[in-house]
Design a protein around this motif. Structure first.
Motif, PDB file in Angstrom:
ATOM      1  N   GLN A   9      -5.098   1.496   9.072  1.00 15.76           N
ATOM      2  CA  GLN A   9      -5.538   0.395  10.107  1.00 15.76           C
ATOM      3  C   GLN A   9      -6.308  -0.508   9.482  1.00 15.76           C
ATOM      4  O   GLN A   9      -5.600  -1.811   9.791  1.00 15.76           O
ATOM      5  CB  GLN A   9      -6.551   0.951  10.996  1.00 15.76           C
ATOM      6  CG  GLN A   9      -5.999   2.107  12.079  1.00 15.76           C
ATOM      7  CD  GLN A   9      -6.911   2.447  13.061  1.00 15.76           C
ATOM      8  OE1 GLN A   9      -7.977   1.835  13.519  1.00 15.76           O
ATOM      9  NE2 GLN A   9      -6.649   3.745  13.491  1.00 15.76           N
ATOM     10  N   ASP A  10      -6.884  -0.612   8.359  1.00 13.72           N
ATOM     11  CA  ASP A  10      -7.575  -1.757   7.749  1.00 13.72           C
ATOM     12  C   ASP A  10      -6.650  -2.473   7.274  1.00 13.72           C
ATOM     13  O   ASP A  10      -6.468  -3.903   7.213  1.00 13.72           O
ATOM     14  CB  ASP A  10      -8.610  -1.105   6.752  1.00 13.72           C
ATOM     15  CG  ASP A  10      -9.862  -0.811   7.567  1.00 13.72           C
ATOM     16  OD1 ASP A  10     -10.114  -0.787   8.716  1.00 13.72           O
ATOM     17  OD2 ASP A  10     -10.732  -0.096   6.852  1.00 13.72           O
TER      18      ASP A  10
ATOM     19  N   GLY B 272      -5.303  -6.625   6.248  1.00 16.43           N
ATOM     20  CA  GLY B 272      -4.754  -6.558   4.762  1.00 16.43           C
ATOM     21  C   GLY B 272      -5.703  -6.093   3.762  1.00 16.43           C
ATOM     22  O   GLY B 272      -5.585  -6.042   2.696  1.00 16.43           O
ATOM     23  N   ALA B 273      -6.766  -5.478   4.390  1.00 21.74           N
ATOM     24  CA  ALA B 273      -7.864  -4.880   3.501  1.00 21.74           C
ATOM     25  C   ALA B 273      -7.581  -3.735   2.734  1.00 21.74           C
ATOM     26  O   ALA B 273      -6.767  -2.910   3.313  1.00 21.74           O
ATOM     27  CB  ALA B 273      -9.300  -4.790   4.274  1.00 21.74           C
ATOM     28  N   PHE B 274      -7.643  -3.731   1.560  1.00 22.47           N
ATOM     29  CA  PHE B 274      -7.326  -2.380   1.011  1.00 22.47           C
ATOM     30  C   PHE B 274      -8.580  -1.877   0.328  1.00 22.47           C
ATOM     31  O   PHE B 274      -9.331  -2.504  -0.260  1.00 22.47           O
ATOM     32  CB  PHE B 274      -6.303  -2.626  -0.093  1.00 22.47           C
ATOM     33  CG  PHE B 274      -5.516  -1.337  -0.576  1.00 22.47           C
ATOM     34  CD1 PHE B 274      -4.554  -0.996   0.118  1.00 22.47           C
ATOM     35  CD2 PHE B 274      -5.914  -0.836  -1.736  1.00 22.47           C
ATOM     36  CE1 PHE B 274      -3.788   0.286  -0.336  1.00 22.47           C
ATOM     37  CE2 PHE B 274      -5.174   0.505  -2.183  1.00 22.47           C
ATOM     38  CZ  PHE B 274      -4.035   0.778  -1.240  1.00 22.47           C
TER      39      PHE B 274
ATOM     40  N   CYS C 164     -10.401   9.339   7.589  1.00 23.54           N
ATOM     41  CA  CYS C 164     -10.733   8.500   6.598  1.00 23.54           C
ATOM     42  C   CYS C 164      -9.366   7.651   6.372  1.00 23.54           C
ATOM     43  O   CYS C 164      -9.117   6.489   6.246  1.00 23.54           O
ATOM     44  CB  CYS C 164     -11.243   9.009   5.456  1.00 23.54           C
ATOM     45  SG  CYS C 164     -11.618   8.130   4.027  1.00 23.54           S
ATOM     46  N   THR C 165      -8.311   8.522   5.963  1.00 20.79           N
ATOM     47  CA  THR C 165      -7.012   7.950   5.900  1.00 20.79           C
ATOM     48  C   THR C 165      -6.404   6.931   6.829  1.00 20.79           C
ATOM     49  O   THR C 165      -5.801   5.889   6.754  1.00 20.79           O
ATOM     50  CB  THR C 165      -5.974   8.964   5.324  1.00 20.79           C
ATOM     51  OG1 THR C 165      -6.606   9.593   4.252  1.00 20.79           O
ATOM     52  CG2 THR C 165      -4.577   8.197   5.008  1.00 20.79           C
ATOM     53  N   GLU C 166      -6.665   7.437   8.166  1.00 27.97           N
ATOM     54  CA  GLU C 166      -6.209   6.694   9.344  1.00 27.97           C
ATOM     55  C   GLU C 166      -7.057   5.039   9.267  1.00 27.97           C
ATOM     56  O   GLU C 166      -6.275   4.456   9.635  1.00 27.97           O
ATOM     57  CB  GLU C 166      -6.363   7.633  10.313  1.00 27.97           C
ATOM     58  CG  GLU C 166      -5.421   8.598  10.827  1.00 27.97           C
ATOM     59  CD  GLU C 166      -4.070   8.066  10.628  1.00 27.97           C
ATOM     60  OE1 GLU C 166      -3.453   7.053  11.404  1.00 27.97           O
ATOM     61  OE2 GLU C 166      -3.236   8.900  10.045  1.00 27.97           O
TER      62      GLU C 166
ATOM     63  N   ALA D 171       0.999  -1.131  -0.170  1.00 29.09           N
ATOM     64  CA  ALA D 171      -0.051  -0.143  -0.043  1.00 29.09           C
ATOM     65  C   ALA D 171       0.748   1.200  -0.004  1.00 29.09           C
ATOM     66  O   ALA D 171       1.752   1.363   0.891  1.00 29.09           O
ATOM     67  CB  ALA D 171      -0.915  -0.111   1.239  1.00 29.09           C
ATOM     68  N   GLU D 172       0.865   2.075  -0.969  1.00 28.87           N
ATOM     69  CA  GLU D 172       1.480   3.286  -1.013  1.00 28.87           C
ATOM     70  C   GLU D 172       0.389   4.483  -0.846  1.00 28.87           C
ATOM     71  O   GLU D 172      -0.454   4.729  -1.844  1.00 28.87           O
ATOM     72  CB  GLU D 172       2.148   3.446  -2.331  1.00 28.87           C
ATOM     73  CG  GLU D 172       3.028   4.724  -2.579  1.00 28.87           C
ATOM     74  CD  GLU D 172       3.773   4.481  -3.575  1.00 28.87           C
ATOM     75  OE1 GLU D 172       4.325   5.816  -4.066  1.00 28.87           O
ATOM     76  OE2 GLU D 172       4.254   3.636  -4.386  1.00 28.87           O
TER      77      GLU D 172
END
Length: 101
Positions: A77-78, A83-85, A71-73, A27-28
């Motif tokens: 965390q997810d 591993g959810a994206f 939202c980004t936080e 994730a970037e």
């Protein structure tokens, strides 16, 4: 080398990723208006990995730590916990403009 720390493999040079590491989804996170890593550069970097996605926060600056976005936080965390994206194309907004008085 500090006692108790595993030694790094001498077969891998710094900056190289093993084939196993390249298979994991990376994730970037990037701000749309990042002066240090403009969005096209973030996308180019992600393209160098086998499985990477760029997540965009509609904000300014180089680090999501300094421009708060609830939202980004949650996205962080997810990703780190399960591993959810988020779905492709989803973006987050910042909680407040860094230029607000």
């Amino acid at each position: 080398m500090a006692p108790g720390c595993p030694q790094q493999s001498r077969s891998a040079s710094p900056g190289q990723l093993s084939p196993a590491a390249r298979r994991n989804l990376a994730a970037e996170l990037n701000h749309r208006f990042d002066p240090s890593t403009p969005l096209p550069g973030a996308r180019d970097g992600a393209a160098e990995l086998a499985r990477a996605r760029v997540f965009v926060t509609e904000g300014y600056g180089h680090s999501s730590m300094y421009v708060p976005s609830t939202c980004t936080e949650q996205v962080k965390q997810d990703y780190l916990i399960s591993g959810a994206f988020p779905a492709a194309g989803k973006t987050c907004t910042v909680d407040a403009s860094p230029f607000a008085g």
